[in-house]
Each structure stands twice: as structure tokens, then as C-alpha cells.
Write an enzyme that holds these catalytic residues in place. Structure first.
Site, PDB file in Angstrom:
ATOM      1  N   ASP A  44     -15.346   5.174   0.236  1.00  0.00           N
ATOM      2  CA  ASP A  44     -15.491   3.719  -0.110  1.00  0.00           C
ATOM      3  C   ASP A  44     -16.325   2.852   0.503  1.00  0.00           C
ATOM      4  O   ASP A  44     -16.794   1.731   0.155  1.00  0.00           O
ATOM      5  CB  ASP A  44     -13.824   3.273  -0.360  1.00  0.00           C
ATOM      6  CG  ASP A  44     -13.122   3.607  -1.280  1.00  0.00           C
ATOM      7  OD1 ASP A  44     -13.588   4.289  -2.396  1.00  0.00           O
ATOM      8  OD2 ASP A  44     -11.796   3.275  -1.392  1.00  0.00           O
ATOM      9  N   TYR A  62       1.788   9.337 -14.334  1.00  0.00           N
ATOM     10  CA  TYR A  62       1.730  10.712 -14.419  1.00  0.00           C
ATOM     11  C   TYR A  62       2.815  11.221 -13.251  1.00  0.00           C
ATOM     12  O   TYR A  62       3.277  10.638 -12.267  1.00  0.00           O
ATOM     13  CB  TYR A  62       0.659  11.584 -14.066  1.00  0.00           C
ATOM     14  CG  TYR A  62      -0.281  10.885 -13.037  1.00  0.00           C
ATOM     15  CD1 TYR A  62      -0.093  11.234 -11.717  1.00  0.00           C
ATOM     16  CD2 TYR A  62      -1.190   9.865 -13.151  1.00  0.00           C
ATOM     17  CE1 TYR A  62      -0.718  10.633 -10.533  1.00  0.00           C
ATOM     18  CE2 TYR A  62      -1.895   9.337 -12.273  1.00  0.00           C
ATOM     19  CZ  TYR A  62      -1.797   9.628 -10.788  1.00  0.00           C
ATOM     20  OH  TYR A  62      -2.275   9.138  -9.901  1.00  0.00           O
ATOM     21  N   GLU A  95      -8.432   5.237  14.103  1.00  0.00           N
ATOM     22  CA  GLU A  95      -7.488   4.370  13.131  1.00  0.00           C
ATOM     23  C   GLU A  95      -7.120   3.111  13.693  1.00  0.00           C
ATOM     24  O   GLU A  95      -6.417   3.377  14.664  1.00  0.00           O
ATOM     25  CB  GLU A  95      -6.365   5.525  12.713  1.00  0.00           C
ATOM     26  CG  GLU A  95      -5.650   4.829  11.735  1.00  0.00           C
ATOM     27  CD  GLU A  95      -6.184   4.335  10.567  1.00  0.00           C
ATOM     28  OE1 GLU A  95      -5.930   3.100  10.281  1.00  0.00           O
ATOM     29  OE2 GLU A  95      -7.060   4.728   9.774  1.00  0.00           O
ATOM     30  N   ARG A 119      -0.446  10.501  -2.510  1.00  0.00           N
ATOM     31  CA  ARG A 119      -1.427   9.952  -1.656  1.00  0.00           C
ATOM     32  C   ARG A 119      -0.927  10.281  -0.072  1.00  0.00           C
ATOM     33  O   ARG A 119      -1.683  11.202   0.760  1.00  0.00           O
ATOM     34  CB  ARG A 119      -1.859   8.571  -1.720  1.00  0.00           C
ATOM     35  CG  ARG A 119      -3.189   8.264  -0.509  1.00  0.00           C
ATOM     36  CD  ARG A 119      -3.423   6.670  -0.938  1.00  0.00           C
ATOM     37  NE  ARG A 119      -4.097   6.476  -2.105  1.00  0.00           N
ATOM     38  CZ  ARG A 119      -5.352   6.581  -2.459  1.00  0.00           C
ATOM     39  NH1 ARG A 119      -6.149   6.814  -1.512  1.00  0.00           N
ATOM     40  NH2 ARG A 119      -5.563   6.533  -3.807  1.00  0.00           N
TER      41      ARG A 119
END
Length: 336
Positions: free
Chosen positions: A272, A195, A38, A108
Site C-alpha cells: 500500500d 463470506y 513496527e 487478517r
């Protein structure tokens, strides 16, 4: 069913987002030795919510993560379409229509935390602050490194996306109304989706047609006054929600095609990096989660890695090219 072909196989995953961490868990559960690289110094996300549809929850259930995800999310009861004044147009009852299906609303960062904890418990090695410019030297490299993927560029060369002439704001606000309904307010050349999330918060995504935009990405800070001005004519609860926004990010919506080349026998793309989606589909995270499970199943089916990666692309490419009306109703491409 595990077939043992992944036992002891070394895999490097580039990217510790939702797709990368889910892939790490799926591969480790089948016996692989997984390292995740990462580039960021910490696993964190810009604050935003996402919707997990049943196709994603099915995979998380098989990976024994459903309870952990449920603990940090809300079950969505319905999708309510409204006009710009706030008047109702149509309502889709998710619970009544599909009572056994799980539609979840989650922050998330909370989902990432669940996946990171599960990956570390499974024995995944996560190396932070490790940017790369070329694919790592390993027998299998999974490119889960998002829109600006180094692995995609390695496989496909440089590509130029095109601007859709739309920009979007994202914000999370405090909200003590836990009614788990996704609401869509539709106006001329703009719309707003909102939401609730767990822990007394609400997610807002507001999209406006606009031509003056250059930078791609969704971490550009903006003045909340710009968001309020763009949606000043909207009614219902929208003015109250926007008045509570004290921090907002804006990004341009660019269209990327599905990657022509997903794999070369050693490197493979997921999420993605392979098939970026626009936010209107609310399927980016779900499709990456599907990819993770399918890739692990294909690799575990036999020792021929080339054939496994060819099969993975053959299963997934039609799936991610489907229209929105079919996307949350999984067929056999999940390969479970």
C-alpha cells in the site's frame, strides 16, 4: 533459485503488516539479515477478513507457507452476485472453473500470526513500539508502512488523496454456516460483500455512497445501528447477519495514485505504500505478497542494488496498474 547476492546483507523493513512480514521471510530465506520496525506495541489487526487469490497463494506456497495458511482459512468455492432482495444474478464457480487454483478466505489477524511466526522462526528481528519519522540509517530500507507511509513521503513529498464519496463498514460476526462462498448484494448506491471465515465467523464489508466524511482510515468505531439503517431494505440473509453485528468500524474510501517514485537506490516501497488499492479489487494483500517475492528475487540476482531496485519497479509498476480482469492471473512479473 537463490543466487547468493543477499547473503549477509542487512535490510531494515518499516512495517510489520502482510507485505512487510512476507518480505522479511523472502529476504531471510535468501540469506539477508532482516530487522522489522513496527510502530505499534503489538502486531495486531482490526478484526477483518480478506480474500487470497491464486497469485498470492503461489508465492506463499514457494515460501513453504501454504499448509499453515490453509490451516487457518477456508477454500472459496464460488462468487455469488445477488440483487438487493437476495435473488441470484450470476455465480462464478471457482473450483470448477480453475480446480488447481487456490482461492482462500482468511481472517487478517490469522494470516498475520502465520507470517509473524514464520518470520521469527527464520531469524527475523522484530522491534515493536518503534515509530520512525525519517528512513532508518541502513543500506537498504523497505517501506512497507502502508497508506501513511513515512518512506513514501520521503521519496515523493506530501501528497493529498481524494475522497471517492464512498464509505465502508467492516464487521465480523459469529456464523455457523461454513459454506465458503463470497456473496455480493447489489443495491442502489450501496453494496454488501460477505463470506465465511474459519472458526465459525463471517466477514462483512458494506459500502455506501456518501459525501459527509473527513477522516481517512479504517479503525473508526461506529454504532451498528447506522449500518443496519443504511442496509435496511436488503433481503436474503442480510438482515440476520446485520442483526448479529455488535461491533463495527467505518472508514472513508480515498483514492491514492500509484507512487511516482518507488525507490532511490537505498529506500524502496512495497504494498500500500507504493500502490494502495480500494477494497473492491480484493487484491491489496495479494499484491503486497507479490511485491515481497519479486523484490527478494531482484535483489538476490546480483550485487548492484541500484539496478535491482530499478528492475523491481519496472516489473511491478505495470502489474499493479493492470485492470481487475487480469490481476489474479499472474504472468512473468512475479519473477519466480
Amino acid at each position: 533459485m537463490n543466487r547468493g547476492a543477499l547473503k549477509g546483507r542487512r535490510v531494515t523493513i518499516v512495517g510489520a503488516g502482510i507485505g512487510g512480514l512476507t518480505t522479511a521471510i523472502a529476504l531471510t530465506r535468501r540469506g539477508a539479515s532482516v530487522t522489522v520496525l513496527e510502530r505499534a506495541p503489538a502486531i495486531e489487526e482490526v478484526g477483518a477478513g480478506l480474500q487470497l487469490s491464486p497469485n498470492a497463494m503461489r508465492v506463499l506456497q514457494v515460501l513453504d507457507l501454504q499448509q499453515a495458511v490453509e490451516a487457518v482459512s477456508l477454500r472459496s468455492r464460488a462468487v455469488q452476485l445477488r440483487d438487493a432482495t437476495g435473488a441470484g444474478v450470476v455465480r462464478l464457480d471457482l473450483v470448477g472453473h480453475r480446480p488447481q487454483a487456490q482461492f482462500r478466505l482468511v481472517h487478517r489477524a490469522r494470516l498475520i500470526a502465520v507470517l509473524e511466526a514464520a518470520a521469527r522462526r527464520a531469524g527475523v528481528r522484530i522491534l515493536l513500539d518503534t515509530p520512525i519519522s525519517e528512513p532508518p540509517d541502513d543500506a537498504l530500507v523497505v517501506g512497507a508502512d502502508g497508506l501513511h507511509s513515512v518512506i513514501r513521503r520521503h521519496l515523493n513529498g506530501r501528497e493529498v488523496p481524494f475522497f471517492t464519496h464512498q464509505t465502508a463498514w467492516r464487521a465480523v460476526i459469529p456464523d455457523d454456516n461454513p459454506d465458503p462462498v463470497a456473496e455480493i448484494f447489489m443495491g442502489a448506491r450501496r453494496h454488501l460483500v460477505s463470506y465465511p471465515l474459519a472458526e465459525g465467523r463471517r466477514n462483512i464489508v458494506a459500502v455506501q455512497e456518501r459525501h459527509d466524511w473527513q477522516a481517512e482510515g479504517w479503525s473508526h468505531a461506529d454504532d451498528p445501528a447506522n449500518l443496519r439503517a443504511a442496509f435496511a431494505g436488503f433481503g436474503g440473509p442480510v438482515p440476520r447477519w446485520l442483526a448479529a453485528v455488535d461491533k463495527v468500524h467505518v472508514w472513508g474510501l480515498f483514492r491514492h495514485p500509484v507512487a511516482p517514485v518507488w525507490q532511490d537506490g537505498r529506500c524502496v516501497l512495497i504494498g500500500d505504500a507504493a500502490h494502495p488499492t480500494l477494497p473492491f479489487m480484493a487484491q491489496g494483500a495479494a499484491l503486497a505478497i507479490e511485491d515481497a517475492w519479486t523484490l527478494a528475487a531482484c535483489l538476490d540476482a546480483g550485487t548492484d542494488q541500484d539496478s535491482a531496485l530499478v528492475r523491481f519497479q519496472a516489473l511491478r509498476r505495470p502489474r499493479v496498474s493492470l485492470s481487475l480482469i487480469h490481476i489474479s492471473e499472474p504472468t512473468r512479473p512475479l519473477y519466480i
